[in-house]
Write an enzyme that holds these catalytic residues in place. Sequence first.
Site, PDB file in Angstrom:
ATOM      1  N   ARG A   1      54.861  83.783  40.602  1.00 35.91           N
ATOM      2  CA  ARG A   1      56.175  84.776  41.451  1.00 35.91           C
ATOM      3  C   ARG A   1      55.992  84.861  43.055  1.00 35.91           C
ATOM      4  O   ARG A   1      56.502  85.117  43.967  1.00 35.91           O
ATOM      5  CB  ARG A   1      56.564  85.796  40.409  1.00 35.91           C
ATOM      6  CG  ARG A   1      57.295  85.542  39.154  1.00 35.91           C
ATOM      7  CD  ARG A   1      57.592  86.739  38.538  1.00 35.91           C
ATOM      8  NE  ARG A   1      58.951  87.247  38.871  1.00 35.91           N
ATOM      9  CZ  ARG A   1      59.873  87.307  38.822  1.00 35.91           C
ATOM     10  NH1 ARG A   1      60.013  86.325  38.267  1.00 35.91           N
ATOM     11  NH2 ARG A   1      61.175  87.387  39.560  1.00 35.91           N
TER      12      ARG A   1
ATOM     13  N   GLY B   1      59.612  84.254  43.778  1.00 31.60           N
ATOM     14  CA  GLY B   1      59.836  85.979  43.874  1.00 31.60           C
ATOM     15  C   GLY B   1      59.361  86.584  43.205  1.00 31.60           C
ATOM     16  O   GLY B   1      58.517  86.814  42.481  1.00 31.60           O
ATOM     17  N   CYS B   2      59.487  87.900  43.495  1.00 32.10           N
ATOM     18  CA  CYS B   2      58.083  88.918  43.780  1.00 32.10           C
ATOM     19  C   CYS B   2      57.640  89.354  41.974  1.00 32.10           C
ATOM     20  O   CYS B   2      59.092  88.865  41.659  1.00 32.10           O
ATOM     21  CB  CYS B   2      58.811  90.188  44.828  1.00 32.10           C
ATOM     22  SG  CYS B   2      58.835  90.257  46.433  1.00 32.10           S
ATOM     23  N   ALA B   3      56.557  89.764  42.293  1.00 30.39           N
ATOM     24  CA  ALA B   3      56.918  90.482  40.325  1.00 30.39           C
ATOM     25  C   ALA B   3      55.959  91.502  40.738  1.00 30.39           C
ATOM     26  O   ALA B   3      56.005  91.996  41.352  1.00 30.39           O
ATOM     27  CB  ALA B   3      55.257  89.200  39.726  1.00 30.39           C
TER      28      ALA B   3
END
Lengths: 365, 238
Positions: A41, A12-14
């Site tokens: 991430r 998941g993005c950071a």
Amino acid sequence: MKKEGEVRISSGCAISGIFCRDGKRISGEAIKKSIAVMHNRSNGLGGGFAAYGIYPQYKDYFALHIFYDSQNAREDTERFLDKRFDIINLSKIPVRQTQNISDAPLIWRYFITPLPHLLQDSQLDENEYTAKATIRINNSIEGAYVVSCGKNMGVFKAVGYPEDVADFYRIEDYEGYSWTAHGRYPTNTPGWWAGSHPFSLLDLTVVHNGEISSYDANRRAVEMYGYSCNLLTDTEVITYILDYLTRKQGLSMKECSEVIAAPFWTTISIKSEEEKNRLSYLRKMFSSFLITGPFSILVGFNGGMMALNDRLKLRSLVAAEKGETVYFSSEEAAIRVIEDNPDRIWAPRGGEAVIVGLNERGKRI
Amino acid sequence: MKVIDIRKEGMDEVRKHENENLTITGCLGERYIGCGMRNGTIHVEGTPGNALGSYLDGGTIFVDGNAQDAAADTMNAGLLAIKGSAGDALAYGMRGGRVYVLGDTGYRTGVHMKAYKDNKSILVIGGRTGSFLGEYLAGGIIIVLGLGDEKKDITGYFCGNGMYAGTIYLRTDKVPLNLSEKLIKRNVEEDEKDRILRPIISDFAAAFSIPAKRCLEGSFIAIEADKSKSYSQLYAAV
């Protein structure tokens, strides 16, 4: 190579941000260290940084960072700029060759100011004049992408893990009072150079973890006001919405947060009469700019930063303070790695914007 | 006791010794600590990463600092005690065992926790929680004490939305913000407090060496699904 499904990529993005309220300029080393903690991430398909206060010697000029696919695109763009702006300085942005970053476009930087007589004839202010010009470059010159165009700030982004992107751009050589960073895991749009975060227009930048389910409705609404979404990533539209609401409608950042992450009607209904009226007005007046779906974003602008979650808080966001420095990040660990003993650490609630700005001392610097 | 510096020795070393008596130092976002552990005791220093103690199946994890998101996800048995705060989605789908957090917790705490026969999920929070506490709750007990925040709302919005079993106990006399009309809110009598809350809260207080008396002070309210509507209205508030 293992195929998708045979290997689990947990990501998941950071996002991460550092803001020095006292205007202290710190090197890019800290933000690189912070975003690197959240390596897992991202998946290597995008990383980037926005930095403010990095060009004090040119602070009165618009700093353009531009990607070119070809020398032709560069020549066309320079001809276009030359007709409309005084080009004070131009150069390639210095990069360090690293194994993990490949297929780089030509990356150039210009310090420019609108030609006075053309600016006067246009009856626009210099921000609108410059914004229109950059939108036109992105829209009409094949293979040219303006990555950032604000004063005393810049965006550095690429395809790769953020810590590799930092090495590539020699981010440690820049000093700024405000930094944001992004590690990307694209889910439904391509991973390409101009599509990495941050997205920006003038001095406003956005890094984003999440996915906008209202993207197309938002895009259609904002394109009615002269913007053009062509970078193939949903985050782009947040940038234009915020530019429109702040620069053209004169809303404060707090009001913007109440438009894009508007509280539910049930939540509004239990507020005081005055608050109810205010929030209802913002929801009704700017209904097309309500952003639905999960997001946590950091918005950078000259002199300030805003952190905001969607109203359901479907993405993680942690904030911390130490003295005059404020930190934001997707994970607490990414703050602890650069500040292990913050004065205060907390998780802002969904839809509750945290907005920080330079203090009196910071403004003088 | 075995001590592992996780930044130097890495997660593989932790895995090797996970069912023993272990102290992990220097955590900075390392995921899956104690994931699926069956027995043993882990003492965690620093800031452990997401999914701490997920699928925990026995044993004890004690965290000195704060935990991040998704701790105790689908936990089955054992004890997870966090001295600081916890992030979002704590104890999601928890099936049994105990989770104690002395500080605050984020959004979606205890969503869809369950209970079945002898397995009863117990979640106690010393501070306050974010919105959607106990959403779709299917069983077990959630207790929020709001220590030090007695005058504030201690749960955020949408508390217990869609719950159909289990009980949420709140140490407050305030009804949670925009509580669904389809949920039942009742005051907890002394008898129920003694019988159900005292043993759990005493255990919670003992885990952090704080006086249980303070945690039991004042009145509690309980929030439950309306049993009379359990078939016509399976998801209470949706």
